[in-house]
Scaffold this motif. Structure first.
Motif, PDB file in Angstrom:
ATOM      1  N   TYR A   1       0.868  -1.179   0.000  1.00 40.92           N
ATOM      2  CA  TYR A   1       0.000   0.000   0.000  1.00 40.92           C
ATOM      3  C   TYR A   1       0.901   1.224   0.000  1.00 40.92           C
ATOM      4  CZ  TYR A   1      -2.907   3.842   1.362  1.00 40.92           C
ATOM      5  OH  TYR A   1      -3.526   5.069   1.387  1.00 40.92           O
ATOM      6  N   VAL A   2       0.663   2.141  -0.932  1.00 41.74           N
ATOM      7  CA  VAL A   2       1.442   3.366  -1.037  1.00 41.74           C
ATOM      8  C   VAL A   2       0.539   4.537  -0.705  1.00 41.74           C
ATOM      9  CG1 VAL A   2       2.753   4.856  -2.592  1.00 41.74           C
ATOM     10  CG2 VAL A   2       2.939   2.369  -2.798  1.00 41.74           C
ATOM     11  N   GLY A   3       0.988   5.358   0.241  1.00 40.17           N
ATOM     12  CA  GLY A   3       0.288   6.589   0.569  1.00 40.17           C
ATOM     13  C   GLY A   3       1.001   7.775  -0.051  1.00 40.17           C
ATOM     14  N   GLU A   4       0.846   8.931   0.558  1.00 41.89           N
ATOM     15  CA  GLU A   4       1.437  10.154   0.018  1.00 41.89           C
ATOM     16  C   GLU A   4       2.926  10.301   0.327  1.00 41.89           C
ATOM     17  OE1 GLU A   4      -0.017  12.296  -2.039  1.00 41.89           O
ATOM     18  OE2 GLU A   4      -1.790  11.032  -2.037  1.00 41.89           O
ATOM     19  N   SER A   5       3.431   9.550   1.318  1.00 39.23           N
ATOM     20  CA  SER A   5       4.852   9.625   1.672  1.00 39.23           C
ATOM     21  C   SER A   5       5.302   8.263   2.183  1.00 39.23           C
ATOM     22  CB  SER A   5       5.084  10.691   2.750  1.00 39.23           C
ATOM     23  OG  SER A   5       4.593  10.237   3.995  1.00 39.23           O
ATOM     24  N   ALA A   6       6.595   8.127   2.444  1.00 39.43           N
ATOM     25  CA  ALA A   6       7.126   6.864   2.970  1.00 39.43           C
ATOM     26  C   ALA A   6       6.486   6.516   4.303  1.00 39.43           C
ATOM     27  CB  ALA A   6       8.643   6.949   3.113  1.00 39.43           C
ATOM     28  N   ASP A   7       6.061   7.522   5.068  1.00 37.11           N
ATOM     29  CA  ASP A   7       5.389   7.258   6.339  1.00 37.11           C
ATOM     30  C   ASP A   7       4.072   6.521   6.145  1.00 37.11           C
ATOM     31  OD1 ASP A   7       7.433   8.527   7.709  1.00 37.11           O
ATOM     32  OD2 ASP A   7       6.424  10.472   7.673  1.00 37.11           O
ATOM     33  N   ASP A   8       3.525   6.588   4.933  1.00 30.42           N
ATOM     34  CA  ASP A   8       2.231   5.974   4.635  1.00 30.42           C
ATOM     35  C   ASP A   8       2.357   4.699   3.806  1.00 30.42           C
ATOM     36  OD1 ASP A   8       0.899   8.170   5.868  1.00 30.42           O
ATOM     37  OD2 ASP A   8       1.213   9.333   4.038  1.00 30.42           O
ATOM     38  N   VAL A   9       3.552   4.124   3.728  1.00 30.87           N
ATOM     39  CA  VAL A   9       3.759   2.894   2.971  1.00 30.87           C
ATOM     40  C   VAL A   9       3.633   1.701   3.920  1.00 30.87           C
ATOM     41  CG1 VAL A   9       5.445   1.531   1.667  1.00 30.87           C
ATOM     42  CG2 VAL A   9       5.240   3.988   1.254  1.00 30.87           C
ATOM     43  N   ARG A  10       2.890   0.685   3.487  1.00 30.63           N
ATOM     44  CA  ARG A  10       2.711  -0.530   4.277  1.00 30.63           C
ATOM     45  C   ARG A  10       2.935  -1.744   3.377  1.00 30.63           C
ATOM     46  NH1 ARG A  10       3.097   2.840   7.324  1.00 30.63           N
ATOM     47  NH2 ARG A  10       1.676   3.670   8.855  1.00 30.63           N
ATOM     48  N   VAL A  11       3.658  -2.719   3.901  1.00 33.35           N
ATOM     49  CA  VAL A  11       3.931  -3.949   3.175  1.00 33.35           C
ATOM     50  C   VAL A  11       3.573  -5.123   4.072  1.00 33.35           C
ATOM     51  CG1 VAL A  11       5.707  -5.373   2.086  1.00 33.35           C
ATOM     52  CG2 VAL A  11       5.820  -2.884   1.893  1.00 33.35           C
ATOM     53  N   SER A  12       2.920  -6.117   3.491  1.00 32.75           N
ATOM     54  CA  SER A  12       2.673  -7.360   4.220  1.00 32.75           C
ATOM     55  C   SER A  12       2.919  -8.526   3.278  1.00 32.75           C
ATOM     56  CB  SER A  12       1.249  -7.403   4.777  1.00 32.75           C
ATOM     57  OG  SER A  12       0.306  -7.398   3.730  1.00 32.75           O
ATOM     58  N   ALA A  13       3.352  -9.649   3.844  1.00 33.88           N
ATOM     59  CA  ALA A  13       3.633 -10.832   3.034  1.00 33.88           C
ATOM     60  C   ALA A  13       3.322 -12.081   3.826  1.00 33.88           C
ATOM     61  CB  ALA A  13       5.095 -10.840   2.596  1.00 33.88           C
ATOM     62  N   GLU A  14       2.910 -13.110   3.107  1.00 33.83           N
ATOM     63  CA  GLU A  14       2.675 -14.429   3.696  1.00 33.83           C
ATOM     64  C   GLU A  14       3.355 -15.452   2.801  1.00 33.83           C
ATOM     65  OE1 GLU A  14      -1.196 -15.757   5.461  1.00 33.83           O
ATOM     66  OE2 GLU A  14      -1.113 -17.138   3.747  1.00 33.83           O
ATOM     67  N   ILE A  15       4.184 -16.297   3.413  1.00 32.11           N
ATOM     68  CA  ILE A  15       4.957 -17.290   2.677  1.00 32.11           C
ATOM     69  C   ILE A  15       4.540 -18.671   3.151  1.00 32.11           C
ATOM     70  CG2 ILE A  15       7.291 -18.168   2.269  1.00 32.11           C
ATOM     71  CD1 ILE A  15       8.149 -15.162   2.873  1.00 32.11           C
ATOM     72  N   ASP A  16       4.244 -19.553   2.205  1.00 30.72           N
ATOM     73  CA  ASP A  16       3.894 -20.939   2.481  1.00 30.72           C
ATOM     74  C   ASP A  16       5.188 -21.712   2.730  1.00 30.72           C
ATOM     75  OD1 ASP A  16       3.072 -23.563   2.504  1.00 30.72           O
ATOM     76  OD2 ASP A  16       2.121 -23.502   0.533  1.00 30.72           O
ATOM     77  N   LEU A  17       5.431 -22.112   3.992  1.00 31.66           N
ATOM     78  CA  LEU A  17       6.689 -22.786   4.323  1.00 31.66           C
ATOM     79  C   LEU A  17       6.833 -24.139   3.638  1.00 31.66           C
ATOM     80  CD1 LEU A  17       7.052 -21.894   8.108  1.00 31.66           C
ATOM     81  CD2 LEU A  17       8.249 -20.908   6.156  1.00 31.66           C
ATOM     82  N   ALA A  18       5.715 -24.794   3.297  1.00 34.74           N
ATOM     83  CA  ALA A  18       5.787 -26.078   2.604  1.00 34.74           C
ATOM     84  C   ALA A  18       6.309 -25.921   1.181  1.00 34.74           C
ATOM     85  CB  ALA A  18       4.420 -26.749   2.585  1.00 34.74           C
ATOM     86  N   SER A  19       6.353 -24.691   0.668  1.00 38.79           N
ATOM     87  CA  SER A  19       6.819 -24.465  -0.712  1.00 38.79           C
ATOM     88  C   SER A  19       8.332 -24.302  -0.798  1.00 38.79           C
ATOM     89  CB  SER A  19       6.120 -23.239  -1.300  1.00 38.79           C
ATOM     90  OG  SER A  19       6.617 -22.038  -0.732  1.00 38.79           O
ATOM     91  N   ILE A  20       9.043 -24.690   0.256  1.00 36.72           N
ATOM     92  CA  ILE A  20      10.506 -24.588   0.246  1.00 36.72           C
ATOM     93  C   ILE A  20      11.085 -25.401  -0.904  1.00 36.72           C
ATOM     94  CG2 ILE A  20      10.865 -26.521   1.857  1.00 36.72           C
ATOM     95  CD1 ILE A  20      13.197 -24.821   3.054  1.00 36.72           C
ATOM     96  N   ASP A  21      12.107 -24.845  -1.542  1.00 40.23           N
ATOM     97  CA  ASP A  21      12.746 -25.494  -2.681  1.00 40.23           C
ATOM     98  C   ASP A  21      14.239 -25.200  -2.620  1.00 40.23           C
ATOM     99  OD1 ASP A  21      13.669 -26.440  -5.101  1.00 40.23           O
ATOM    100  OD2 ASP A  21      12.322 -25.211  -6.329  1.00 40.23           O
ATOM    101  N   THR A  22      15.022 -26.222  -2.261  1.00 37.70           N
ATOM    102  CA  THR A  22      16.477 -26.072  -2.209  1.00 37.70           C
ATOM    103  C   THR A  22      17.152 -26.792  -3.370  1.00 37.70           C
ATOM    104  OG1 THR A  22      16.803 -28.029  -0.816  1.00 37.70           O
ATOM    105  CG2 THR A  22      16.434 -25.907   0.312  1.00 37.70           C
ATOM    106  N   GLY A  23      16.335 -27.295  -4.308  1.00 39.56           N
ATOM    107  CA  GLY A  23      16.899 -28.012  -5.434  1.00 39.56           C
ATOM    108  C   GLY A  23      17.154 -29.474  -5.149  1.00 39.56           C
TER     109      GLY A  23
END
Length: 192
Positions: A60-82
């Motif tokens: 989410y981007v607001g009018e300044s860096a003070d208004d920026v929000r980031v969220s993430a969700e990672i599925d741990l079962a999707s690990i891939d080390t080759g």
């Protein structure tokens, strides 16, 4: 900030905390051009590299860096080390235990910086344990994509966590405690 954004790429040096070259609103993750990568020491002498294939993220981007929000969700079962055998063992109850810890989440609390020197403070949660994590962020710029005729913004974020902070201290002597993280994220500008 105005909504008149130049069609040419914008470099990080054009970014300030008071004005961002990003249209305010909810930016959509481009999952085909985004990745969550990690590196961990094995036996103290070599590195194992891997990634998580399945992630969701919101910007989410607001009018300044003070208004920026980031969220993430990672599925741990999707690990891939080759290595399929190593990945299966890493998902097991004696290691990540993805049955009881299916996801890892991150929520930003503050974005700050200027020019090319940015940081994002936030909280990383794994298995009900939350710890503060700060990421160094490089803004790659904004460009019009010829693929979908929309504006894309690119970011690289790096940092590290300690497995032991989250109760993931398995593999003593075999695996290092520090996990280095590299995120390559691309977001698509809101429409309308």
């Amino acid at each position: 900030m105005t909504n008149d954004i130049s069609p040419t790429p914008v470099t990080a040096s054009a970014v300030t905390t008071s004005a961002l070259p990003l249209l305010p609103g909810d930016w959509e993750l481009d999952p085909l051009h985004s990745a969550v990568n990690f590196t961990i020491r094995h036996l103290g002498i070599a590195k194992v590299r891997g990634r998580f294939r399945d992630l969701k993220a919101e910007l989410y981007v607001g009018e300044s860096a003070d208004d920026v929000r980031v969220s993430a969700e990672i599925d741990l079962a999707s690990i891939d080390t080759g290595n399929a055998d190593r990945d299966a063992h890493t998902r097991a109850p004696d290691l990540l235990d993805v049955a009881s810890r299916p996801t890892m989440t991150y929520r930003s609390t503050r974005v700050s910086g200027k020019d090319g020197d940015w940081s994002m403070e936030g909280e990383l949660t794994i298995g009900g344990v939350s710890r503060p994590v700060t990421l160094d962020v490089e803004f790659g710029g904004v460009v019009d994509s010829v693929i979908d005729n929309r504006r894309h913004a690119g970011f690289e974020a790096t940092g590290e966590i300690r497995r032991s902070d989250y109760g993931l201290d398995f593999g003593g002597g075999m695996l290092g405690d520090v996990v280095k993280i590299q995120l390559d994220m691309q977001f698509v500008e809101p429409q309308g």
